[in-house]
Design a protein around this motif. Sequence first.
Motif, PDB file in Angstrom:
ATOM      1  N   ASP B  74      -3.145  -0.534   5.518  1.00 43.68           N
ATOM      2  CA  ASP B  74      -3.494  -1.935   5.234  1.00 43.68           C
ATOM      3  C   ASP B  74      -2.341  -2.643   4.531  1.00 43.68           C
ATOM      4  O   ASP B  74      -1.633  -2.039   3.719  1.00 43.68           O
ATOM      5  CB  ASP B  74      -4.727  -2.018   4.312  1.00 43.68           C
ATOM      6  CG  ASP B  74      -5.969  -1.421   4.940  1.00 43.68           C
ATOM      7  OD1 ASP B  74      -6.231  -1.716   6.116  1.00 43.68           O
ATOM      8  OD2 ASP B  74      -6.652  -0.653   4.244  1.00 43.68           O
ATOM      9  N   ASP B  97      -0.660   3.249  -7.243  1.00 40.01           N
ATOM     10  CA  ASP B  97      -1.863   4.065  -7.415  1.00 40.01           C
ATOM     11  C   ASP B  97      -1.764   5.262  -6.463  1.00 40.01           C
ATOM     12  O   ASP B  97      -2.041   5.136  -5.261  1.00 40.01           O
ATOM     13  CB  ASP B  97      -3.111   3.230  -7.122  1.00 40.01           C
ATOM     14  CG  ASP B  97      -4.407   3.995  -7.422  1.00 40.01           C
ATOM     15  OD1 ASP B  97      -4.365   5.248  -7.523  1.00 40.01           O
ATOM     16  OD2 ASP B  97      -5.457   3.336  -7.555  1.00 40.01           O
ATOM     17  N   THR B 100      -4.947   6.390  -4.359  1.00 41.16           N
ATOM     18  CA  THR B 100      -5.363   5.642  -3.166  1.00 41.16           C
ATOM     19  C   THR B 100      -4.203   5.337  -2.224  1.00 41.16           C
ATOM     20  O   THR B 100      -4.406   4.736  -1.167  1.00 41.16           O
ATOM     21  CB  THR B 100      -6.010   4.301  -3.579  1.00 41.16           C
ATOM     22  OG1 THR B 100      -5.045   3.538  -4.328  1.00 41.16           O
ATOM     23  CG2 THR B 100      -7.252   4.528  -4.431  1.00 41.16           C
ATOM     24  N   THR B 102      -1.720   3.283  -2.825  1.00 39.73           N
ATOM     25  CA  THR B 102      -1.490   1.838  -2.864  1.00 39.73           C
ATOM     26  C   THR B 102      -0.114   1.536  -3.452  1.00 39.73           C
ATOM     27  O   THR B 102       0.282   2.109  -4.468  1.00 39.73           O
ATOM     28  CB  THR B 102      -2.576   1.140  -3.703  1.00 39.73           C
ATOM     29  OG1 THR B 102      -3.853   1.443  -3.134  1.00 39.73           O
ATOM     30  CG2 THR B 102      -2.386  -0.369  -3.715  1.00 39.73           C
ATOM     31  N   TYR B 103       0.573   0.626  -2.803  1.00 37.75           N
ATOM     32  CA  TYR B 103       1.923   0.230  -3.204  1.00 37.75           C
ATOM     33  C   TYR B 103       1.970  -1.280  -3.449  1.00 37.75           C
ATOM     34  O   TYR B 103       1.223  -2.045  -2.826  1.00 37.75           O
ATOM     35  CB  TYR B 103       2.925   0.539  -2.090  1.00 37.75           C
ATOM     36  CG  TYR B 103       3.180   2.004  -1.853  1.00 37.75           C
ATOM     37  CD1 TYR B 103       4.314   2.624  -2.359  1.00 37.75           C
ATOM     38  CD2 TYR B 103       2.282   2.771  -1.110  1.00 37.75           C
ATOM     39  CE1 TYR B 103       4.558   3.975  -2.126  1.00 37.75           C
ATOM     40  CE2 TYR B 103       2.513   4.120  -0.871  1.00 37.75           C
ATOM     41  CZ  TYR B 103       3.658   4.715  -1.391  1.00 37.75           C
ATOM     42  OH  TYR B 103       3.897   6.049  -1.160  1.00 37.75           O
ATOM     43  N   THR B 119       0.291  -6.100  -1.377  1.00 38.82           N
ATOM     44  CA  THR B 119      -0.001  -4.672  -1.455  1.00 38.82           C
ATOM     45  C   THR B 119       0.068  -4.038  -0.078  1.00 38.82           C
ATOM     46  O   THR B 119      -0.142  -4.699   0.947  1.00 38.82           O
ATOM     47  CB  THR B 119      -1.404  -4.416  -2.048  1.00 38.82           C
ATOM     48  OG1 THR B 119      -2.380  -5.048  -1.203  1.00 38.82           O
ATOM     49  CG2 THR B 119      -1.514  -4.942  -3.456  1.00 38.82           C
ATOM     50  N   THR B 121      -1.265  -0.257   1.610  1.00 41.28           N
ATOM     51  CA  THR B 121      -2.002   0.988   1.387  1.00 41.28           C
ATOM     52  C   THR B 121      -1.681   1.956   2.511  1.00 41.28           C
ATOM     53  O   THR B 121      -1.737   1.587   3.696  1.00 41.28           O
ATOM     54  CB  THR B 121      -3.519   0.730   1.324  1.00 41.28           C
ATOM     55  OG1 THR B 121      -3.779  -0.281   0.354  1.00 41.28           O
ATOM     56  CG2 THR B 121      -4.261   1.994   0.932  1.00 41.28           C
ATOM     57  N   GLU B 123      -2.134   5.974   4.261  1.00 41.85           N
ATOM     58  CA  GLU B 123      -3.170   6.986   4.480  1.00 41.85           C
ATOM     59  C   GLU B 123      -2.511   8.171   5.185  1.00 41.85           C
ATOM     60  O   GLU B 123      -1.434   8.029   5.776  1.00 41.85           O
ATOM     61  CB  GLU B 123      -4.300   6.428   5.349  1.00 41.85           C
ATOM     62  CG  GLU B 123      -3.852   6.103   6.771  1.00 41.85           C
ATOM     63  CD  GLU B 123      -4.969   5.595   7.662  1.00 41.85           C
ATOM     64  OE1 GLU B 123      -6.117   5.565   7.210  1.00 41.85           O
ATOM     65  OE2 GLU B 123      -4.667   5.241   8.814  1.00 41.85           O
TER      66      GLU B 123
END
Lengths: 138, 126
Positions: B74, B97, B100, B102-103, B119, B121, B123
Amino acid sequence: MMGPALKETPWTFADFPVGETMAEVEIALTPEKAALWASISGAETPAAGAPAPRALMVAAMMETYIRALQPRPPGNVHAGQTLSFHGPAPAVGATLTARFACRAKEEKKGRFWITLGVEMFEGTRPALSGEILSIWAA
Amino acid sequence: MTYPETLGPLALVSSHATAMAYGELTADFNPIHCDPDFAAKSPFGRAICHGTMGLNLAIEAAERALAPAYAVRDVKIRFSRPAPVGETLTAGATLTDAATGTYALWVELPDGTRTTEGTLTAEPAP
């Protein structure tokens, strides 16, 4: 397929139908487009059949966005973007279908804010979705 | 495995030629990007880079750094300031984070002005 949303005169803020699907456009992630993005970014050019760079999918989304609504007034500003990538990247050479819907519009301080939703599919499989936030010029 | 702390950076020297090439790639020849005379009369005063060219530079940087274990899932950004054509764009992301993936995603000019912020994200690769 629905096809692009074409008018005789440029699309204006007043024309956008909130809540409605407006257009569907097909696009191929051709090796030529992959090579062009590689030339801009300095990346290696992926071979036909290799997974397409996600940046190429975003560029394809932008091309379908431009083609989906024509003509358009000069000077529109792209203000924000959300993206979600779904599953493995399509291969270079794959054809995607992009569907656009008007999700919201609002006039604030004399500026025309439009949120368009986009969903891209490879066949029936979702490949990318997101929202384009624009300040429409007219 | 753990998410990388930083993704990129990756730089691109923008020019009228890159604006026209990105216009060809996206069919977006908006004169605000591709016509210096039109752009000079716009509120920006000069031609500005396509927003998604910088965004795509950040996505490219992320994809290179994350593969093969992870992938971009995302992205949520604002094109917060214009990037004048002719400037060098530098793009990347910093882990905020680890749980999760997250950047904080950014695109900036040489003086540190951030033109795109948001942001990203990641996976595990699908």
